[in-house]
Write an enzyme that holds these catalytic residues in place. Structure first.
Site, mmCIF file in Angstrom:
data_model
loop_
_atom_site.group_PDB
_atom_site.id
_atom_site.type_symbol
_atom_site.label_atom_id
_atom_site.label_comp_id
_atom_site.label_asym_id
_atom_site.label_seq_id
_atom_site.Cartn_x
_atom_site.Cartn_y
_atom_site.Cartn_z
ATOM 1 N N ASP A 10 0.851 -1.208 0.000
ATOM 2 C CA ASP A 10 0.000 0.000 0.000
ATOM 3 C C ASP A 10 0.885 1.257 0.000
ATOM 4 O O ASP A 10 0.820 2.090 0.893
ATOM 5 C CB ASP A 10 -0.949 0.004 1.207
ATOM 6 C CG ASP A 10 -0.220 0.085 2.553
ATOM 7 O OD1 ASP A 10 -0.822 0.635 3.503
ATOM 8 O OD2 ASP A 10 0.939 -0.354 2.635
ATOM 9 N N ASP A 15 6.705 1.268 1.826
ATOM 10 C CA ASP A 15 6.444 0.230 0.818
ATOM 11 C C ASP A 15 7.265 0.501 -0.439
ATOM 12 O O ASP A 15 7.814 -0.409 -1.053
ATOM 13 C CB ASP A 15 4.966 0.219 0.411
ATOM 14 C CG ASP A 15 4.002 0.073 1.551
ATOM 15 O OD1 ASP A 15 3.841 1.038 2.319
ATOM 16 O OD2 ASP A 15 3.405 -1.010 1.688
ATOM 17 N N ASN A 39 -2.527 2.852 3.358
ATOM 18 C CA ASN A 39 -2.010 4.180 3.715
ATOM 19 C C ASN A 39 -2.819 5.284 3.038
ATOM 20 O O ASN A 39 -3.099 6.334 3.624
ATOM 21 C CB ASN A 39 -0.546 4.310 3.287
ATOM 22 C CG ASN A 39 0.381 3.514 4.177
ATOM 23 O OD1 ASN A 39 0.200 3.487 5.383
ATOM 24 N ND2 ASN A 39 1.348 2.828 3.573
ATOM 25 N N THR A 124 2.976 -6.015 2.705
ATOM 26 C CA THR A 124 3.467 -4.898 3.525
ATOM 27 C C THR A 124 2.375 -3.862 3.797
ATOM 28 O O THR A 124 2.678 -2.714 4.150
ATOM 29 C CB THR A 124 4.667 -4.203 2.831
ATOM 30 O OG1 THR A 124 4.211 -3.649 1.589
ATOM 31 C CG2 THR A 124 5.807 -5.166 2.597
ATOM 32 N N PHE A 166 -1.044 -0.486 12.465
ATOM 33 C CA PHE A 166 -1.945 -0.051 11.398
ATOM 34 C C PHE A 166 -2.368 -1.186 10.451
ATOM 35 O O PHE A 166 -3.560 -1.359 10.178
ATOM 36 C CB PHE A 166 -1.263 1.062 10.603
ATOM 37 C CG PHE A 166 -2.053 1.573 9.429
ATOM 38 C CD1 PHE A 166 -1.741 1.165 8.144
ATOM 39 C CD2 PHE A 166 -3.115 2.448 9.612
ATOM 40 C CE1 PHE A 166 -2.466 1.635 7.053
ATOM 41 C CE2 PHE A 166 -3.842 2.927 8.533
ATOM 42 C CZ PHE A 166 -3.524 2.513 7.248
ATOM 43 N N ASN A 167 -1.409 -1.941 9.897
ATOM 44 C CA ASN A 167 -1.760 -2.933 8.869
ATOM 45 C C ASN A 167 -2.760 -3.952 9.388
ATOM 46 O O ASN A 167 -3.696 -4.340 8.688
ATOM 47 C CB ASN A 167 -0.510 -3.669 8.373
ATOM 48 C CG ASN A 167 0.353 -2.817 7.467
ATOM 49 O OD1 ASN A 167 -0.107 -1.806 6.933
ATOM 50 N ND2 ASN A 167 1.612 -3.190 7.317
ATOM 51 N N HIS A 240 9.696 0.462 8.125
ATOM 52 C CA HIS A 240 8.976 -0.783 8.380
ATOM 53 C C HIS A 240 9.106 -1.809 7.240
ATOM 54 O O HIS A 240 9.646 -2.890 7.415
ATOM 55 C CB HIS A 240 7.483 -0.488 8.573
ATOM 56 C CG HIS A 240 7.160 0.524 9.618
ATOM 57 N ND1 HIS A 240 7.274 0.285 10.977
ATOM 58 C CD2 HIS A 240 6.708 1.796 9.513
ATOM 59 C CE1 HIS A 240 6.892 1.355 11.648
ATOM 60 N NE2 HIS A 240 6.550 2.293 10.793
ATOM 61 N N ASP A 241 8.541 -1.473 6.091
ATOM 62 C CA ASP A 241 8.305 -2.493 5.060
ATOM 63 C C ASP A 241 9.560 -3.087 4.438
ATOM 64 O O ASP A 241 9.573 -4.284 4.118
ATOM 65 C CB ASP A 241 7.382 -1.923 3.976
ATOM 66 C CG ASP A 241 6.011 -1.588 4.536
ATOM 67 O OD1 ASP A 241 5.352 -0.685 4.000
ATOM 68 O OD2 ASP A 241 5.602 -2.241 5.522
#
Ligand code: RIB
Ligand code: CA
Length: 314
Positions: A10, A15, A39, A124, A166-167, A240-241
């Site tokens: 996303d 990402d 996102n 992700t 969030f995810n 993060h991703d």
């Protein structure tokens, strides 16, 4: 032989960096990119993914997947990523086309045509596409080598609510399907992603590569990091991703243990919480390799070295 992967994402600046890292890594064969509402809405996440293909000159096909979670309305995160989802670089209409097939159909058809255990899924974003694939066609499960996902949290707590990352929060029902699917899962939660901070020194090393892709990464991170640096009073933001892709390239950078992880789908207070049975206090199956430690210098050395390869193109 390169590992065959499908990245479900996303974009989102982080990402986008994960995509650029994967495109520069010959260890990985990116069969396709599926996008999901997260996102920012789907029409932006697929545009952003196609922009990354243009920037990196990748021929990976891009598909639009689900625009809404399986059982609830979408919530987005423009407050972190900006209205475009990848604020920090100039937006353009990409040449890379959007494939006509739905992302869920692409994943199902690709898996059904593959040998058992031959394709790794790399989600992700919210797990809507993957949950929908499994619910619609459970016959694909033996084809999945592993699911290496970014999402969830344990000691770090939530980043969108006190309890949830969030995810997982965006589509907890989809996450529940994935965590119960029985295929090997490697989970990069906030506990590990909050160790890979985009410090000034690290970003300046990327900027010093002086190639268009590295410049785009520095620009995107430069925007993306503002929110978390302020929220956590930290010297950088968590990337993060890209942890998922880095794990596939250099797993030795990461440390984890097999645990049971379950997703809260009922409580309003703790919706989307990932309950990580780190100390094995239940007899629930150890369905996840929970990653909790990373060599963050090694992670940025890998990312920087791979971004440098975009400058080698003559
Ligand atoms: O909580 C972090 C996750 O949510 C990352 O994947 C980020 O891109 C957003 O999707
Ligand atoms: Ca994401």
């Amino acid at each position: 032989m390169a590992r065959r992967i499908i990245i479900d994402c996303d974009p989102g600046q982080d990402d986008a960096v994960a995509l650029l890292l994967a495109f520069a890594s010959p260890e990985l064969d990116v069969l396709g990119i599926t996008t999901v509402g997260g996102n920012v809405p789907l029409q932006l996440t697929h545009r952003n993914a196609r922009m990354m293909c243009d920037i990196a000159d990748s021929k990976a096909p891009v598909f639009a997947g689900c625009d809404q979670p399986m059982r609830r309305p979408l919530r987005t995160a423009e407050y972190i990523h900006g209205e475009t989802g990848i604020d920090g670089i100039d937006i353009f209409e990409p040449d890379t086309p959007l494939q006509s097939r739905h992302g869920v159909d692409f994943i199902i058809e690709t898996l059904l045509a593959a040998d058992d255990g031959s394709i790794t899924l790399v989600p992700t974003g919210p797990l809507t596409n993957i949950g929908t694939v499994i619910e619609r066609e459970p016959g694909v499960l033996p084809k999945i080598e592993r699911i290496v996902l970014m999402g969830g949290a344990m000691r770090e707590g939530g980043n969108r609510t006190p309890s949830a990352e969030f995810n997982i929060l965006v589509d907890p029902e989809a996450a529940d399907i994935v965590f119960r699917c029985g295929r090997p899962i490697v989970q990069m939660g906030l506990d590990v992603t909050h160790q890979v901070l985009s410090t000034r020194e690290r970003i300046e090393r990327i900027r010093a590569l002086d190639n268009p892709v590295a410049d785009a990464v520095a620009g995107m991170i430069g925007f993306f990091e503002r929110y978390d640096m302020s929220k956590y009073s930290a010297p950088g933001a968590p990337l993060h991703d890209p942890c998922t892709v880095a794990f596939l390239i250099e797993p030795g950078l990461f440390t984890g243990k097999d645990c049971n992880v379950a997703v809260e789908t009922q409580s309003d207070l703790t919706l989307g919480h990932t309950a990580v049975d780190f100390w094995h206090v239940t007899d629930r199956p150890r369905n996840v390799h929970w990653v909790y430690q990373v060599d963050s210098d090694g992670f940025y050395e890998l990312l920087t070295e791979r971004l440098a390869r975009y400058g080698d193109v003559t």
